[in-house]
Scaffold this motif. Structure first.
Motif, PDB file in Angstrom:
ATOM      1  N   VAL A  42       9.058  12.966 -16.029  1.00 23.46           N
ATOM      2  CA  VAL A  42      10.092  12.827 -14.989  1.00 23.46           C
ATOM      3  C   VAL A  42      10.008  11.462 -14.588  1.00 23.46           C
ATOM      4  CG1 VAL A  42      10.367  13.443 -12.625  1.00 23.46           C
ATOM      5  CG2 VAL A  42       9.539  15.130 -14.015  1.00 23.46           C
ATOM      6  N   THR A  43      11.323  10.592 -14.611  1.00 27.14           N
ATOM      7  CA  THR A  43      11.351   9.554 -14.220  1.00 27.14           C
ATOM      8  C   THR A  43      12.297   9.294 -12.907  1.00 27.14           C
ATOM      9  OG1 THR A  43      13.088   8.997 -15.766  1.00 27.14           O
ATOM     10  CG2 THR A  43      10.973   8.635 -16.564  1.00 27.14           C
ATOM     11  N   ASP A  44      12.486  10.346 -12.423  1.00 20.86           N
ATOM     12  CA  ASP A  44      13.765  10.453 -11.328  1.00 20.86           C
ATOM     13  C   ASP A  44      12.611   9.635  -9.953  1.00 20.86           C
ATOM     14  OD1 ASP A  44      15.441  10.793  -9.067  1.00 20.86           O
ATOM     15  OD2 ASP A  44      14.722  12.820  -8.979  1.00 20.86           O
ATOM     16  N   PRO A  45      13.100   8.507  -9.230  1.00 23.58           N
ATOM     17  CA  PRO A  45      12.562   7.799  -8.406  1.00 23.58           C
ATOM     18  C   PRO A  45      12.247   8.827  -7.032  1.00 23.58           C
ATOM     19  CG  PRO A  45      14.128   6.514  -9.031  1.00 23.58           C
ATOM     20  CD  PRO A  45      14.422   7.623  -9.905  1.00 23.58           C
ATOM     21  N   VAL A  46      13.383   9.582  -6.678  1.00 25.25           N
ATOM     22  CA  VAL A  46      13.413  10.540  -5.573  1.00 25.25           C
ATOM     23  C   VAL A  46      12.281  11.588  -5.549  1.00 25.25           C
ATOM     24  CG1 VAL A  46      14.736  12.142  -4.283  1.00 25.25           C
ATOM     25  CG2 VAL A  46      15.749   9.910  -4.863  1.00 25.25           C
ATOM     26  N   THR A  47      12.130  12.198  -7.047  1.00 26.52           N
ATOM     27  CA  THR A  47      11.267  13.119  -7.087  1.00 26.52           C
ATOM     28  C   THR A  47       9.814  12.559  -7.127  1.00 26.52           C
ATOM     29  OG1 THR A  47      12.894  14.393  -8.674  1.00 26.52           O
ATOM     30  CG2 THR A  47      10.511  14.894  -8.745  1.00 26.52           C
ATOM     31  N   LEU A  48       9.563  11.308  -7.793  1.00 28.12           N
ATOM     32  CA  LEU A  48       8.339  10.743  -7.694  1.00 28.12           C
ATOM     33  C   LEU A  48       7.962  10.264  -6.382  1.00 28.12           C
ATOM     34  CD1 LEU A  48       8.622   9.036 -11.136  1.00 28.12           C
ATOM     35  CD2 LEU A  48       7.274  10.997 -10.668  1.00 28.12           C
ATOM     36  N   ALA A  49       8.833   9.654  -5.643  1.00 27.47           N
ATOM     37  CA  ALA A  49       8.262   9.325  -4.243  1.00 27.47           C
ATOM     38  C   ALA A  49       8.074  10.844  -3.170  1.00 27.47           C
ATOM     39  CB  ALA A  49       9.648   8.672  -3.457  1.00 27.47           C
ATOM     40  N   ALA A  50       8.939  11.804  -3.741  1.00 29.21           N
ATOM     41  CA  ALA A  50       8.618  13.005  -2.817  1.00 29.21           C
ATOM     42  C   ALA A  50       7.282  13.565  -3.224  1.00 29.21           C
ATOM     43  CB  ALA A  50       9.528  14.022  -3.020  1.00 29.21           C
ATOM     44  N   ALA A  51       6.752  13.396  -4.438  1.00 30.10           N
ATOM     45  CA  ALA A  51       5.505  13.854  -5.215  1.00 30.10           C
ATOM     46  C   ALA A  51       4.584  13.284  -4.332  1.00 30.10           C
ATOM     47  CB  ALA A  51       5.295  13.661  -6.533  1.00 30.10           C
ATOM     48  N   TYR A  52       4.568  11.806  -3.992  1.00 31.48           N
ATOM     49  CA  TYR A  52       3.577  11.167  -3.166  1.00 31.48           C
ATOM     50  C   TYR A  52       3.491  11.669  -1.749  1.00 31.48           C
ATOM     51  CZ  TYR A  52       2.076   7.525  -6.354  1.00 31.48           C
ATOM     52  OH  TYR A  52       1.522   6.735  -7.506  1.00 31.48           O
ATOM     53  N   LEU A  53       4.662  11.968  -1.313  1.00 29.24           N
ATOM     54  CA  LEU A  53       4.714  12.335   0.118  1.00 29.24           C
ATOM     55  C   LEU A  53       4.561  13.816   0.448  1.00 29.24           C
ATOM     56  CD1 LEU A  53       7.814  10.096   0.858  1.00 29.24           C
ATOM     57  CD2 LEU A  53       5.685   9.762   1.484  1.00 29.24           C
TER      58      LEU A  53
END
Ligand SMILES: Nc1nc2c(ncn2[C@@H]2O[C@H](COP(=O)(O)OP(=O)(O)O)[C@@H](OP(=O)(O)OP(=O)(O)O)[C@H]2O)c(=O)[nH]1
Ligand SMILES: [Mn+2]
Length: 207
Positions: A80-91
């Motif tokens: 996965v490289t979608d920034p929204v998904t990766l930001a949400a993973a951190y949060l």
């Protein structure tokens, strides 16, 4: 100071937050079509909000290892490289497990990240059994980005359980968590083959 007519500035509460010395909402001074700055901001935000929390293992691993690991599972295994998904993973655990509000997430990270974090947030005011049943019930209706974060979240937690038993958990409780996770995951399937294969592997080893 906020620009005239712009949104009010959001300043971190310095009495409760370890700070790097700047306001949380300061935007990068350059345009960033890659979305990398969103992910880095989310990593920084999550690290500060979870800063005093530990995992339940005997070593007292810092809690932030979990959201960081969930994001890394998404890139390294889920591709996965979608920034929204990766930001949400951190949060994804900031609203459930810290004083962070969902409005704050939207203000800092926008409506798309908000939706994913919201769908990953259990209402801790509900009885544990009710919360667990709701996860099973709601999984199929989650958006695809939420399903990705939840698959990686479960994969991290199940591997963590295989590695070390949380303080106070007995064998029965560990088994119950595997059984419950299997039911939640059933409702998340058809989203990411690699993650689903890895989940089947860890579940089959333990049930
Ligand atoms: N396996 C494991 N889990 C730990 C550890 N330390 C903290 N956790 C967290 O504990 C949660 C699972 O424990 P439960 O007892 O079922 O959850 P509860 O706190 O919500 O009642 C997970 O929350 P979550 O990420 O919000 O996921 P979910 O299971 O609630 O969906 C997981 O991240 C640890 O050392 N090992
Ligand atoms: Mn989690």
């Amino acid at each position: 100071m906020a620009e005239k007519g712009g949104p009010p500035p959001y300043y971190p509460d310095l009495s409760t937050e370890q700070t790097h010395g700047g306001p949380v909402s300061k935007p990068p001074p350059y345009s960033d079509p890659s979305g990398i700055s969103l992910i880095v901001k989310a990593a920084d935000f999550a690290a500060r909000r979870h800063r005093s929390q530990k995992r339940k293992d005997h070593r007292g691993t810092p809690y932030i290892n979990h959201p960081a690991g969930v994001a890394y599972i998404l890139t390294s295994e889920g591709r996965v490289t979608d920034p929204v998904t990766l930001a949400a993973a951190y949060l994804h655990d900031t609203v459930e497990d810290t004083k962070t509000t969902i409005e704050e997430i939207e203000h800092e990270f926008g409506p798309e990240v908000r939706k994913i974090v919201e769908e990953c947030t259990d209402d801790k005011k509900l009885h544990r059994d009710v919360r667990k049943a709701l996860q099973i019930e709601r999984a199929p209706g989650n958006c695809a980005q939420t399903k990705l974060v939840k698959l990686a979240d479960k994969l991290y937690n199940l591997r963590d359980l295989e590695r070390a038993t949380p303080v106070g958990w007995d064998k029965r409780r560990v088994k119950e968590y595997f059984k419950w996770s299997k039911e939640v995951i059933a409702g998340l399937k058809g989203t990411n083959e690699e993650l689903e294969i890895a989940l089947d592997d860890v579940i089959n080893r333990n049930l």
